[in-house]
Design an enzyme around this catalytic site. Structure first.
Site, short mmCIF file in Angstrom:
data_model
loop_
_atom_site.label_atom_id
_atom_site.label_comp_id
_atom_site.label_asym_id
_atom_site.label_seq_id
_atom_site.Cartn_x
_atom_site.Cartn_y
_atom_site.Cartn_z
N GLU A 128 -43.36 -18.89 -38.90
CA GLU A 128 -42.74 -17.75 -38.22
C GLU A 128 -43.52 -17.55 -36.93
O GLU A 128 -44.64 -17.03 -36.96
CB GLU A 128 -42.85 -16.49 -39.10
CG GLU A 128 -41.97 -16.50 -40.32
CD GLU A 128 -40.53 -16.10 -40.00
OE1 GLU A 128 -40.25 -15.66 -38.86
OE2 GLU A 128 -39.69 -16.24 -40.89
N CYS A 141 -43.32 -10.17 -32.38
CA CYS A 141 -42.64 -11.45 -32.13
C CYS A 141 -41.20 -11.24 -31.71
O CYS A 141 -40.64 -12.01 -30.94
CB CYS A 141 -42.68 -12.28 -33.40
SG CYS A 141 -42.00 -11.41 -34.82
N LYS A 163 -55.07 -15.43 -45.76
CA LYS A 163 -56.09 -15.23 -44.71
C LYS A 163 -55.50 -14.39 -43.60
O LYS A 163 -54.63 -14.82 -42.86
CB LYS A 163 -56.56 -16.57 -44.13
CG LYS A 163 -57.88 -16.36 -43.38
CD LYS A 163 -58.16 -17.38 -42.31
CE LYS A 163 -57.61 -17.06 -40.95
NZ LYS A 163 -58.08 -15.82 -40.31
N GLU A 217 -44.65 -16.42 -23.76
CA GLU A 217 -44.82 -15.19 -24.54
C GLU A 217 -46.14 -14.52 -24.14
O GLU A 217 -47.20 -15.15 -24.18
CB GLU A 217 -44.85 -15.50 -26.04
CG GLU A 217 -44.92 -14.23 -26.88
CD GLU A 217 -45.17 -14.49 -28.36
OE1 GLU A 217 -46.04 -15.32 -28.68
OE2 GLU A 217 -44.51 -13.85 -29.19
P1 NAD Z 1 -52.56 -16.73 -33.94
O1 NAD Z 1 -51.68 -17.92 -33.98
O2 NAD Z 1 -53.68 -16.73 -32.96
O3 NAD Z 1 -53.26 -16.47 -35.37
C1 NAD Z 1 -52.52 -16.26 -36.54
C2 NAD Z 1 -53.37 -16.59 -37.75
O4 NAD Z 1 -53.68 -17.97 -37.76
C3 NAD Z 1 -54.71 -15.86 -37.80
O5 NAD Z 1 -55.00 -15.52 -39.14
C4 NAD Z 1 -55.67 -16.90 -37.28
O6 NAD Z 1 -56.99 -16.71 -37.72
C5 NAD Z 1 -55.09 -18.16 -37.86
N1 NAD Z 1 -55.43 -19.38 -37.13
C6 NAD Z 1 -55.66 -19.53 -35.81
N2 NAD Z 1 -55.93 -20.81 -35.52
C7 NAD Z 1 -55.88 -21.49 -36.68
C8 NAD Z 1 -56.07 -22.86 -37.04
N3 NAD Z 1 -56.35 -23.79 -36.14
N4 NAD Z 1 -55.93 -23.21 -38.34
C9 NAD Z 1 -55.61 -22.29 -39.25
N5 NAD Z 1 -55.42 -20.98 -38.99
C10 NAD Z 1 -55.55 -20.59 -37.70
O7 NAD Z 1 -51.60 -15.47 -33.72
P2 NAD Z 1 -52.00 -13.97 -33.41
O8 NAD Z 1 -52.53 -13.90 -32.02
O9 NAD Z 1 -52.77 -13.39 -34.52
O10 NAD Z 1 -50.54 -13.28 -33.47
C11 NAD Z 1 -49.66 -13.26 -32.40
C12 NAD Z 1 -48.59 -14.32 -32.54
O11 NAD Z 1 -47.92 -14.19 -33.79
C13 NAD Z 1 -47.50 -14.17 -31.49
O12 NAD Z 1 -47.17 -15.44 -30.98
C14 NAD Z 1 -46.34 -13.59 -32.27
O13 NAD Z 1 -45.08 -13.81 -31.69
C15 NAD Z 1 -46.50 -14.23 -33.60
N6 NAD Z 1 -45.80 -13.49 -34.66
C16 NAD Z 1 -44.67 -14.03 -35.21
C17 NAD Z 1 -43.95 -13.31 -36.17
C18 NAD Z 1 -42.69 -13.84 -36.79
O14 NAD Z 1 -42.27 -13.31 -37.81
N7 NAD Z 1 -42.02 -14.83 -36.21
C19 NAD Z 1 -44.43 -12.07 -36.59
C20 NAD Z 1 -45.58 -11.57 -36.02
C21 NAD Z 1 -46.27 -12.29 -35.05
#
Ligand code: NAD
Length: 483
Positions: free
Chosen positions: A247, A282, A172, A383
């Protein structure tokens, strides 16, 4: 652009109740198309298809799985320009950066294609007349949830290890950037057996939650924010025992000692903040910790360099940075700029919305640098995931620098610039982060473990351990001598 469809059980289809979400171009404000807003029933269908495909896929040979991933890599490579175009339109990042992302995805598909023969266990010495050995077995259906910042790179590269290990996958993507994953699904429909790979779109609250809570998904891998990661852990635990790797985000420090070359350190700090992706990474080194002796000169050069970065449309070859992914994220970035000022930090450059140069319809923020930031303030602790770099108040000795660097709940990456071997090793040892650079920033060396400590996550990716993490060891003890 045509209406988009999801890949479920080898078929391309919309959401069963017809719901859609708009896909907007954040650089222009133009509506590109719609994406399916999958229902929990659609997720059930995807998991059922993946479960049924697992019965066959689990018995595929390493060579067959390797061949499939190689074919997928070839297909992605053949459509690289198109996929990069979709990402640039959908998430506002520079086209050239999204094009590089496609190359990385192809690399990782090939990398895991080459590792399928490494999925072996051990034999363990035991009594005469017995044989004890372990084998690695796939989980079954893997649920893969990914964020918005590198849409195709994550969609294509994060399915490689679970498929290589013999699992089937339901992925997803972020509801904000689903177009390239949906196109990947279309392309995969021609080469991947039905149900082995499924792509469902929609919101985290609806389709994301349904995937996390599905009892037949025992292995979840999530890339996203720390807050969502915790919610997913909690939700998964309500349903059954699931293996969840995470992650998550970072508030990563870059420490500069006075013996470092100042120009090199300033250039590294700009690169390490990933302004090229609007800071939306990230691993961005968003907290800079500089020694008192060089602090003022460092801040002056840093502000001048960042101040000269030019926001622009994704296709502008002279642009240094693109658009913020969506209006919510834009408001978050601007609110942290206001917060920083309220907290008493000094805004040295940027931080305002860009409205000139044909960018008024897009979500552009001028890259920002704050100085004199209190290490305990929210600007230093939380962040932002945007183009805001915070230089802490200067430090005097290594102990103080280390204390400041480690004083957050997150721990993804960290960097130190020094020519002193002792300082370099001490920081490599004591920085609380999963990935440490010395006199370097940003680079992920393929095959090395990437992941966080503390609230930045659980598990490592981009290496052999990621492949193993999609397997469970089974031990077999055979008694052939005393029967
Ligand atoms: P997010 O947590 O808002 O969403 C990530 C994914 O999770 C999306 O597909 C979203 O639809 C889904 N999601 C959201 N709420 C959910 C729930 N309750 N249940 C199931 N799925 C759910 O993150 P974002 O805003 O898309 O991305 C930014 C974040 O990602 C930042 O915090 C960044 O640091 C992190 N990130 C981490 C890495 C890593 O490798 N450590 C890499 C890239 C981004």
């Amino acid at each position: 652009m045509n209406d988009t469809t999801m890949l479920i059980g080898g078929k391309l289809r919309p959401a069963s109740d017809g719901s859609v979400l708009d896909a907007l171009n954040p650089a222009t404000g133009v509506r590109l198309t719609t994406i399916p807003d999958a229902t929990p029933g659609d997720v059930d269908d995807a998991v059922a298809a993946a479960s049924s495909a697992f019965a066959t896929w689990r018995r595929s040979t390493p060579g067959e799985r390797s061949a499939l991933l190689t074919t997928l890599a070839d297909v992605v490579a053949a459509h690289a320009d198109e996929l990069a175009r979709l990402d640039a339109d959908d998430n506002g990042s520079l086209y050239r950066e999204m094009r590089r992302d496609v190359d990385m995805a192809v690399f990782y598909l090939r990398y895991y294609a080459g590792l399928t023969l490494q999925l072996h266990g051990d034999t363990v010495p035991s009594e005469p007349g017995t044989l004890t050995y372990s084998v690695r077995r796939p989980y079954g259906v893997v649920g893969r949830l990914i964020p918005f910042n590198h849409p195709l790179m994550f969609a294509a590269s994060k399915i490689a290890a679970p498929l290589a290990a013999g699992n089937t996958v339901v992925i997803k993507p972020s509801e904000h950037t689903s177009l390239s994953a949906l196109r990947l699904g279309e392309l995969a429909a021609d080469v991947v057996p039905p149900g082995v790979l499924n792509v469902v779109t929609g919101t985290g609250a609806r389709s994301g939650d349904a995937l996390v809570a599905h009892p037949d998904v025992r292995r979840l891998a999530f890339t996203g924010s720390a807050a969502t990661g915790r919610a997913i852990q909690r939700r998964a635990a309500e349903v059954s025992i699931k293996t969840v790797t995470l992650e998550l985000g970072g508030k990563n420090p870059l420490v500069v000692f006075p013996d470092a070359d100042l120009d090199v350190a300033v250039a590294a700090s700009v690169r390490g903040m990933n302004f090229t992706w609007q800071g939306q990474s990230c691993g961005s080194l968003s907290r800079v910790v500089v020694h008192r002796d060089v602090h003022d000169a460092f801040v002056e050069k840093l502000a001048a360099t960042v101040g000269a970065l030019r926001p622009g449309l994704p296709d502008d070859p002279d642009a240094d940075t693109g658009a913020i992914v969506n209006a919510g994220q834009l408001e978050k970035v601007l609110s942290y700029v206001r917060l920083g000022q309220d907290e008493g930090a000094r805004l040295c450059t940027g931080g305002d919305r860009v409205t000139e140069g044909g960018l008024a319809d897009g979500l552009f923020v001028r890259p920002a640098v704050f100085a004199d930031v209190d290490p305990g303030s929210r600007l230093a602790q939380e962040e932002i995931f945007g183009p805001v770099l915070a230089v802490m108040r200067p430090f005097t000795d290594a102990d103080e620098a280390l204390r400041i660097a480690n004083a957050t709940s997150l721990g993804l990456t960290a960097s130190v610039f020094t020519r002193d071997l002792g300082t370099a090793h001490r920081f490599a040892e004591d920085l609380e982060a999963g990935y440490v650079w010395v006199n370097e920033v940003g680079r992920h060396v393929p095959g090395t473990p990437f992941g966080g400590v503390k609230d930045s996550g659980i598990g490592r990716e981009e290496d052999l351990d990621e492949l193993f993490s999609y397997t469970q060891l089974k031990n077999v003890h055979i008694n052939y001598g005393h029967i």
